[in-house]
Scaffold this active site. Sequence first.
Site, PDB file in Angstrom:
ATOM      1  N   CYS A 219      -6.591   4.917   7.747  1.00 33.88           N
ATOM      2  CA  CYS A 219      -5.788   4.218   6.857  1.00 33.88           C
ATOM      3  C   CYS A 219      -4.866   3.457   7.705  1.00 33.88           C
ATOM      4  CB  CYS A 219      -4.895   5.147   5.986  1.00 33.88           C
ATOM      5  SG  CYS A 219      -3.916   4.300   4.872  1.00 33.88           S
TER       6      CYS A 219
ATOM      7  N   ASN B 236       0.891  -1.214   0.141  1.00 37.84           N
ATOM      8  CA  ASN B 236      -0.023  -0.134  -0.080  1.00 37.84           C
ATOM      9  C   ASN B 236       0.938   1.260   0.105  1.00 37.84           C
ATOM     10  OD1 ASN B 236      -2.716   0.926   2.073  1.00 37.84           O
ATOM     11  ND2 ASN B 236      -2.387   1.238  -0.011  1.00 37.84           N
TER      12      ASN B 236
ATOM     13  N   CYS C 130      -5.032  -2.619   1.722  1.00 33.28           N
ATOM     14  CA  CYS C 130      -5.987  -1.765   2.614  1.00 33.28           C
ATOM     15  C   CYS C 130      -6.001  -2.196   3.862  1.00 33.28           C
ATOM     16  CB  CYS C 130      -7.268  -1.339   1.620  1.00 33.28           C
ATOM     17  SG  CYS C 130      -8.414  -0.115   2.694  1.00 33.28           S
ATOM     18  N   GLY C 131      -5.582  -1.535   5.043  1.00 36.69           N
ATOM     19  CA  GLY C 131      -5.531  -2.190   6.360  1.00 36.69           C
ATOM     20  C   GLY C 131      -7.083  -2.218   6.916  1.00 36.69           C
TER      21      GLY C 131
ATOM     22  N   GLU D 273     -10.143   0.556  -3.497  1.00 38.63           N
ATOM     23  CA  GLU D 273     -10.192   1.733  -2.478  1.00 38.63           C
ATOM     24  C   GLU D 273     -10.991   3.221  -2.639  1.00 38.63           C
ATOM     25  OE1 GLU D 273      -7.294   3.034   1.382  1.00 38.63           O
ATOM     26  OE2 GLU D 273      -6.480   2.057  -0.592  1.00 38.63           O
ATOM     27  N   ARG D 274     -11.886   3.474  -1.988  1.00 40.37           N
ATOM     28  CA  ARG D 274     -12.263   4.879  -1.988  1.00 40.37           C
ATOM     29  C   ARG D 274     -11.330   5.906  -2.491  1.00 40.37           C
ATOM     30  NH1 ARG D 274     -15.733   7.835   2.685  1.00 40.37           N
ATOM     31  NH2 ARG D 274     -13.565   7.685   3.547  1.00 40.37           N
TER      32      ARG D 274
END
Length: 301
Positions: free
Chosen positions: A76, A15, A224-225, A215-216
């Site tokens: 995040c 990421n 994405c955590g 992911e938005r």
Amino acid sequence: MSATVEFARMNGLGNKILVVDMRGRPDKVTPAAAVALNADPQTEFDQVMAIHDPKAEGTDAFIDILNSDGSKAQACGNGTRCVVQALAAETGRKVFTFQTVAGILNAVEHEDGTISVDMGWPVFDWDRIPLAEEFHDTSRIELQIGPIDNPVLHSPSVMSMGNPHAIFWVDRDVMSYDLARFGPLLENHPMFPERANITLAQVTSPTSVTTRTWERGAGLTLACGSAACSAAVSAARTGRTGRKVTINVASAKPPATLSIEWREHDDHVIMTGPAEWEWSGRLDPSTGLWSRDGTREAEAQ
């Protein structure tokens, strides 16, 4: 005041994260700067984690988070681990408390270099996720994509982990779906007034789940955590797994894992995983103009 600030290019399971030191300054990283940085292949990122002076007593910093399209993000997890690693290297400390727009995050760096972040409580109330329609049970809502009699994806579990998430359960390899096609449609679906992170999740055992996320505000992401946390919580909530699972992030390069525990005694979600420093430099938080610092690269050789 100098026009430029220090920043580090880092990653959490791939990421792509820019950690920007805004301490001692009143200004912020602008959306225009974020868009400009993301347009450069060398500084392309999923999130900017801007470290500001603390606003609340008992916290170490306020973290302002921007997506690659310049929009604000509330949380995040992978980026928070990168912030912890950067500050631990700077200060020698191991335990930190951060404030974000989503709330307070506590984090600790372990002796093996992995970092645990307390992501707080998951939110299941439809109006707090938020959704555009009322659902009493958000562990499964009416939403599908594809033919009505044979949908490609359907009936997601939805929740907020500081930001909205929709978890679509699938029974085959998450990489076999055209998420690049479906992701934008679902992120911007009218059901999600603040848009949503879209995750495909396959349960592979009572203690493991494989995920892939759109992911938005960032698009296809290597990891994405907060999505991993949402998948783990939703899996336990729907009886697919227990409350402690390994999330196999299929899109990470190489494929990697996060350990997620939805603690029973307080319902907090604890995410544990690595962070990696890549290189550092300076940037203008107003314009996004940047330069690379070769000092640490030279020291590492």
